[in-house]
Scaffold this active site. Structure first.
Site, mmCIF file in Angstrom:
data_model
loop_
_atom_site.group_PDB
_atom_site.id
_atom_site.type_symbol
_atom_site.label_atom_id
_atom_site.label_comp_id
_atom_site.label_asym_id
_atom_site.label_seq_id
_atom_site.Cartn_x
_atom_site.Cartn_y
_atom_site.Cartn_z
ATOM 1 N N ARG A 168 -10.250 -11.559 1.981
ATOM 2 C CA ARG A 168 -11.107 -12.609 1.401
ATOM 3 C C ARG A 168 -10.416 -13.965 1.430
ATOM 4 O O ARG A 168 -11.073 -14.997 1.491
ATOM 5 C CB ARG A 168 -11.539 -12.192 -0.018
ATOM 6 C CG ARG A 168 -10.393 -12.021 -0.964
ATOM 7 C CD ARG A 168 -10.782 -11.225 -2.200
ATOM 8 N NE ARG A 168 -10.849 -9.784 -1.941
ATOM 9 C CZ ARG A 168 -11.165 -8.874 -2.862
ATOM 10 N NH1 ARG A 168 -11.460 -9.241 -4.096
ATOM 11 N NH2 ARG A 168 -11.202 -7.599 -2.539
ATOM 12 N N LYS A 179 0.834 -1.197 0.000
ATOM 13 C CA LYS A 179 0.000 0.000 0.000
ATOM 14 C C LYS A 179 0.872 1.252 0.000
ATOM 15 O O LYS A 179 2.000 1.215 0.485
ATOM 16 C CB LYS A 179 -0.855 0.031 1.279
ATOM 17 C CG LYS A 179 -1.986 -0.984 1.320
ATOM 18 C CD LYS A 179 -2.777 -0.840 2.622
ATOM 19 C CE LYS A 179 -3.925 -1.829 2.691
ATOM 20 N NZ LYS A 179 -4.972 -1.623 1.676
HETATM 21 N N1 BES Z 1 -8.008 -3.785 4.414
HETATM 22 C C1 BES Z 1 -8.199 -3.410 3.069
HETATM 23 C C2 BES Z 1 -9.500 -2.657 2.835
HETATM 24 C C3 BES Z 1 -9.604 -1.314 3.489
HETATM 25 C C4 BES Z 1 -9.275 -0.175 2.783
HETATM 26 C C5 BES Z 1 -10.088 -1.197 4.755
HETATM 27 C C6 BES Z 1 -9.400 1.052 3.372
HETATM 28 C C7 BES Z 1 -10.222 0.025 5.339
HETATM 29 C C8 BES Z 1 -9.878 1.167 4.644
HETATM 30 C C9 BES Z 1 -8.215 -4.637 2.158
HETATM 31 O O1 BES Z 1 -7.439 -5.692 2.580
HETATM 32 C C10 BES Z 1 -7.695 -4.174 0.838
HETATM 33 O O2 BES Z 1 -6.574 -3.763 0.791
HETATM 34 N N2 BES Z 1 -8.537 -4.225 -0.196
HETATM 35 C C11 BES Z 1 -8.163 -3.764 -1.473
HETATM 36 C C12 BES Z 1 -8.709 -4.725 -2.492
HETATM 37 C C13 BES Z 1 -8.166 -4.533 -3.866
HETATM 38 C C14 BES Z 1 -6.696 -4.914 -3.900
HETATM 39 C C15 BES Z 1 -8.943 -5.368 -4.829
HETATM 40 C C16 BES Z 1 -8.762 -2.378 -1.667
HETATM 41 O O3 BES Z 1 -9.877 -2.115 -1.195
HETATM 42 O O4 BES Z 1 -8.099 -1.531 -2.270
HETATM 43 ZN ZN ZN Z 2 -5.407 -5.511 1.970
#
Ligand code: BES
Ligand code: ZN
Ligand code: ZN
Length: 483
Positions: free
Chosen positions: A337, A263
């Site tokens: 997931r 990230k």
């Molecule tokens: N933990 C994150 C989702 C999240 C984002 C929670 C912002 C709280 C605030 C999750 O594991 C994630 O990173 N999801 C990705 C999915 C994508 C790679 C398809 C996302 O939402 O960007």
């Molecule tokens: Zn994630």
């Protein structure tokens, strides 16, 4: 904060401040407040707060007129906020003993419970790691229950305390930083909670997960030096009135860096809240242990840290989940997931007949719904309606999003049964569609709480930070269950 109940009329309640809700379009004549209404200084609109000193006719040292909006719209959820905002204002002024006299018109257990919860939720702060001595908190919250039914108020106070404490327990876990809440520490917190409330608790370690074939979960864990932990907590009623067995599955990513699909640095510190779904299940189990519904409830919380270590899984890796389905990991940041896939399979094999999961699963759910509604997905209308009913009664907003078979095409992989991401559009939906493959034919609801588990700004009734969302709804789902 001590919570007490007293059966005396409002004017005899002894306290540093007495909270009195006032409604829009009405005029409060007591406490010498009539002039304020006449002058238009007080209108009763929602969350308007007016503090009066030395009010005539009452034993309390102060009266806080607390705007409660239109009386037709005054539900327990509104009272929860009103009391929360009142407590936060009084606390900021170092008021220690607060009283609230419930109006006989609203003297049901649900209103009393909401008032007590509001006080507990409002009193909670996220300043555990601040060392100064300027921390403020309320010593006592006194519920005046004169004129209420004989059972309603004690039942409401007790329920309110249980629910308020459960939500604050969840919030305190979510507030812990990643270094101080690893999977092992989260499992220890679960063990302690379970033993304090006579619940059965078991923690599966890496070897046991390997034995079970939880390779989707283990693939996420392998990039971190912190070993994974799979928490299982079981509540069994003394006398079950239902053959249903509810499984609560919560995402427990104690920190989400994204892994190799790392990230951006901006706001990454917030990813300590990526275990809010798991923490909500722990809070709900704590409340359920005390409220004792007549159905079996188990919680399943896979805990991992998602790190880009030298053993981390790579984009393109293929893992076989416990159910037998193979997954191509296109993006290691879609880790929630993957761990939930195995947790759902395990919960089904443990005999759960109905499932709810809660997870901070996608940023996309906030794009769709903002920060006001939980994204709700269901493979079964009956189960969906049960959860929506519980959510409505608890004032937790949830909005149903689609979960149609056609979306499955988004998750096509050239090399495995499924890809773990679905491309640019409909991110909250494709995440839910992925989970659906593992809930199979068990009635199931998925709650995406990524947009609602964390408050970026203070509210009058709640400190910024973790909200404890879903604890109330899940608890009510179990306590209100009818076959
Ligand atoms: N933990 C994150 C989702 C999240 C984002 C929670 C912002 C709280 C605030 C999750 O594991 C994630 O990173 N999801 C990705 C999915 C994508 C790679 C398809 C996302 O939402 O960007
Ligand atoms: Zn994630
Ligand atoms: Zn995550």
């Amino acid at each position: 904060m001590q919570i007490k109940i007293e059966l005396v009329p409002l004017d005899l309640l002894e306290a540093d401040a007495l909270i009195v809700p006032v409604f829009e379009g009405t005029k409060e004549e007591r406490f010498g407040a009539g002039d304020l209404f006449d002058a238009g200084e007080v209108s009763g609109k929602s969350l308007e707060l007016t503090l009066l000193h030395h009010p005539p006719g009452v034993a309390a040292k102060r009266v806080l007129l607390a705007g409660a909006g239109k009386s037709e719209k005054f539900q327990p959820a509104e009272l929860r906020k009103v009391v929360g905002a009142a407590v936060r204002l009084l606390k900021s002024k170092s008021v220690k003993r607060i009283a609230f006299g419930i109006d006989p018109d609203y003297a049901t257990a649900d209103y009393v419970s909401a008032a007590v919860e509001g006080a507990l939720l409002g009193d909670y702060e996220t300043d555990r790691y601040k060392t100064g001595n300027d921390k403020k908190s309320v010593d006592e919250f006194l519920v005046g229950a004169w004129g209420t039914g004989p059972d309603e108020s004690p039942a409401g106070v007790s329920r309110g305390r249980i629910l308020g404490e459960a939500q604050n327990f969840t919030r305190s876990l979510v507030n812990e930083p990643g270094n101080l809440l690893t999977p092992a520490i989260m499992a220890e917190a679960a063990r302690q909670m379970a033993s304090a409330h006579q619940l059965e608790c078991q923690v599966l370690d890496r070897a046991q997960m390997e034995e079970l074939g939880m390779r989707a979960l283990l693939g996420v864990a392998q990039g971190s030096a912190e070993p994974p932990a799979f928490i299982v907590i079981r509540y069994k009623p003394e006398k079950a009135e239902s053959a249903a067995h509810l499984g609560l599955v919560g995402k427990g990513v104690t920190f989400d860096t994204g892994g190799i699909s790392i990230k951006p640095a901006d706001s990454m510190e917030k990813m300590k809240y990526d275990m809010a779904g798991g923490a909500a299940m722990l809070g709900a189990m704590q409340a359920i242990a005390q409220l004792k519904p007549a159905m079996a409830v188990s919680a399943f919380i896979p805990c991992v840290e998602n790190m880009p270590g030298s053993r981390a899984q790579r984009p393109g890796d293929i893992v076989a989940a416990m159910s037998g389905k193979t997954i191509e990991v296109i993006n290691t940041d879609a880790e929630g997931r993957l761990i939930l896939a195995d947790a759902l399979t395990y919960a089904r094999r443990q005999g759960c007949t109905h499932l709810v999961d809660a997870a901070t699963l996608t940023g996309a759910v906030s794009v769709a719904l903002g920060h006001l509604n939980v994204g709700l997905f269901a493979n079964d209308e009956g189960m969906r309606d049960r959860v929506l009913r519980a959510a409505k009664a608890e004032g937790e907003r949830m909005w149903t999003l689609p979960l149609e078979d056609d979306y499955k095409d988004y998750l096509k992989s050239a090399f495995a049964d499924l890809a773990n991401v679905g491309g640019r559009y409909g991110g909250a939906v494709t995440a839910a569609v992925f989970l659906k493959e593992f809930a199979e034919d068990t009635p199931w609801v998925h709650l995406d709480i990524a947009g609602t588990a964390w408050l970026d700004e203070n509210k009058p009734f709640l400190a910024k930070g973790p909200t404890g969302v879903a604890v109330r709804t899940l608890t009510r789902l179990a306590t209100d269950w009818k076959d």
